[in-house]
Design a protein around this motif. Structure first.
Motif, PDB file in Angstrom:
ATOM      1  N   LEU A   1       0.823  -1.200   0.000  1.00 12.73           N
ATOM      2  CA  LEU A   1       0.000   0.000   0.000  1.00 12.73           C
ATOM      3  C   LEU A   1       0.862   1.257   0.000  1.00 12.73           C
ATOM      4  CD1 LEU A   1      -2.721  -1.138   2.573  1.00 12.73           C
ATOM      5  CD2 LEU A   1      -2.891  -1.087   0.073  1.00 12.73           C
ATOM      6  N   ALA A   2       1.971   1.221   0.743  1.00 13.15           N
ATOM      7  CA  ALA A   2       2.882   2.366   0.771  1.00 13.15           C
ATOM      8  C   ALA A   2       3.483   2.605  -0.606  1.00 13.15           C
ATOM      9  CB  ALA A   2       3.990   2.141   1.803  1.00 13.15           C
ATOM     10  N   ASP A   3       3.794   1.517  -1.327  1.00  9.60           N
ATOM     11  CA  ASP A   3       4.317   1.643  -2.692  1.00  9.60           C
ATOM     12  C   ASP A   3       3.358   2.449  -3.562  1.00  9.60           C
ATOM     13  OD1 ASP A   3       6.412   0.048  -1.923  1.00  9.60           O
ATOM     14  OD2 ASP A   3       5.709  -1.753  -2.962  1.00  9.60           O
ATOM     15  N   VAL A   4       2.079   2.042  -3.548  1.00 13.47           N
ATOM     16  CA  VAL A   4       1.085   2.690  -4.404  1.00 13.47           C
ATOM     17  C   VAL A   4       0.889   4.146  -3.997  1.00 13.47           C
ATOM     18  CG1 VAL A   4      -1.331   2.693  -5.108  1.00 13.47           C
ATOM     19  CG2 VAL A   4      -0.086   0.530  -4.951  1.00 13.47           C
ATOM     20  N   VAL A   5       0.755   4.403  -2.691  1.00 10.04           N
ATOM     21  CA  VAL A   5       0.518   5.778  -2.211  1.00 10.04           C
ATOM     22  C   VAL A   5       1.700   6.677  -2.570  1.00 10.04           C
ATOM     23  CG1 VAL A   5       0.272   7.202  -0.156  1.00 10.04           C
ATOM     24  CG2 VAL A   5      -1.040   5.082  -0.362  1.00 10.04           C
ATOM     25  N   PHE A   6       2.924   6.186  -2.342  1.00 13.34           N
ATOM     26  CA  PHE A   6       4.102   7.017  -2.594  1.00 13.34           C
ATOM     27  C   PHE A   6       4.233   7.359  -4.074  1.00 13.34           C
ATOM     28  CE2 PHE A   6       8.579   7.556  -3.717  1.00 13.34           C
ATOM     29  CZ  PHE A   6       8.966   8.547  -2.821  1.00 13.34           C
ATOM     30  N   PHE A   7       4.181   6.347  -4.937  1.00 11.16           N
ATOM     31  CA  PHE A   7       4.422   6.606  -6.351  1.00 11.16           C
ATOM     32  C   PHE A   7       3.231   7.298  -7.018  1.00 11.16           C
ATOM     33  CE2 PHE A   7       7.590   3.225  -5.588  1.00 11.16           C
ATOM     34  CZ  PHE A   7       8.710   3.970  -5.937  1.00 11.16           C
ATOM     35  N   ALA A   8       2.024   7.067  -6.532  1.00 13.60           N
ATOM     36  CA  ALA A   8       0.885   7.831  -7.043  1.00 13.60           C
ATOM     37  C   ALA A   8       1.041   9.305  -6.672  1.00 13.60           C
ATOM     38  CB  ALA A   8      -0.418   7.271  -6.477  1.00 13.60           C
ATOM     39  N   SER A   9       1.502   9.568  -5.436  1.00 13.63           N
ATOM     40  CA  SER A   9       1.738  10.951  -5.013  1.00 13.63           C
ATOM     41  C   SER A   9       2.828  11.597  -5.847  1.00 13.63           C
ATOM     42  CB  SER A   9       2.120  10.990  -3.529  1.00 13.63           C
ATOM     43  OG  SER A   9       1.095  10.442  -2.726  1.00 13.63           O
ATOM     44  N   MET A  10       3.896  10.847  -6.108  1.00 14.36           N
ATOM     45  CA  MET A  10       4.988  11.374  -6.926  1.00 14.36           C
ATOM     46  C   MET A  10       4.536  11.635  -8.357  1.00 14.36           C
ATOM     47  SD  MET A  10       7.797  11.876  -5.196  1.00 14.36           S
ATOM     48  CE  MET A  10       6.635  12.591  -4.012  1.00 14.36           C
ATOM     49  N   ALA A  11       3.632  10.800  -8.863  1.00 16.22           N
ATOM     50  CA  ALA A  11       3.111  11.008 -10.213  1.00 16.22           C
ATOM     51  C   ALA A  11       2.332  12.321 -10.287  1.00 16.22           C
ATOM     52  CB  ALA A  11       2.225   9.835 -10.619  1.00 16.22           C
TER      53      ALA A  11
END
Length: 264
Positions: free
Chosen positions: A71-81
């Motif tokens: 979940l942290a992977d998705v949240v972090f990279f979605a935020s970076m996107a």
């Protein structure tokens, strides 16, 4: 004893997806690809990797639980996107320069944060590989705190090395701060993740029965690190001016590998 949740598949693919190292795959993709003019591409591919791994995990291992790291992977990279899409050119250049430090700091926060809330991120993967009766055993819980802490320390070392190369040396491609130190830190954590559970299991068996094999010694942990000294020495010979250090690393790595191989 390994147990399979209802609906969970077995086999090499299933076992691969149950490894906490898989949760770090998006970060590896990001760190390998990020660079001048490639921030949006690297973030997009890292996010796609994170989503694909979650989908594969829950399609193949249907009894698999949701993981904090996933979940942290998705949240972090979605935020970076989102940041990458809205950021100015100056902000993008900053992100491209310090992306390695940002990602390593984020991983360290995830590791130590998961420990602070009582759920070290490795324990969710480990629970899928042991009988539920062991989930709350002090030794099992303690081992996952130790392993998660080692990963957190490795990310801190990698972040500090990268920051030193960028801020002090003003050379993000410095072979030591940009590559060697960071790779050694991650490889050490990877090997510890495999080595330490074997030590804990062997100790538990001997304490419970008074017999069984001796716990693996430190030679098994140090052997792959010693083996890395040879390719590191070759890289130093090729990319650095300190030829004498490269030769020394090759010699020391060869001798240590031979010595540790006989001990492990």
């Amino acid at each position: 004893m390994r147990t399979e949740a209802k609906g969970t598949a077995s086999g090499p693919v299933s076992g691969f997806l149950e490894n906490p190292i898989v949760g770090m795959a998006p970060w590896i993709v990001f760190s390998l690809l990020v660079g001048p003019g490639r921030f949006e591409l690297s973030v997009g591919l890292a996010l796609a990797t994170a989503v694909a791994l979650i989908a594969a995990s829950h399609l193949i291992n249907r009894g698999s639980s949701w993981k904090l790291l996933e979940l942290a992977d998705v949240v972090f990279f979605a935020s970076m996107a989102v940041v990458g899409a809205l950021a100015s050119e100056g902000t993008l250049r900053w992100l491209e320069t310090y992306a390695g430090e940002v990602s390593n700091i984020a991983l360290a926060v995830i590791a130590f944060g998961s420990m602070a809330v009582g759920m070290p991120f490795t324990i969710q993967y480990a629970r899928e590989q042991v009988d539920p009766s062991h989930w709350h055993a002090p030794g099992f819980v303690r081992a996952n705190y130790v392993i998660t802490g080692v990963w957190g320390a490795a990310f801190v070392v990698a972040a500090l090395a990268g920051a030193y190369g960028d801020l002090v040396l003003h050379n993000p491609n410095n072979i030591w701060t940009g590559w060697i130190i960071q790779i050694l830190a991650i490889v050490a954590a990877l090997k510890f993740t495999v080595w330490y559970p074997e030590v804990v299991r062997a100790r538990a068996v001997r304490e419970a029965t008074g017999e069984g094999p001796e716990p693996p010694g430190p030679a098994g942990l140090l052997l792959p690190l010693a083996g890395l000294l040879v390719p590191i020495g070759i890289a130093v010979l090729i990319f650095d001016d300190m030829w004498w250090l490269g030769v020394a690393l090759i010699v020391v790595g060869s001798l240590l590998t031979k010595r540790l191989s006989s001990e492990s």
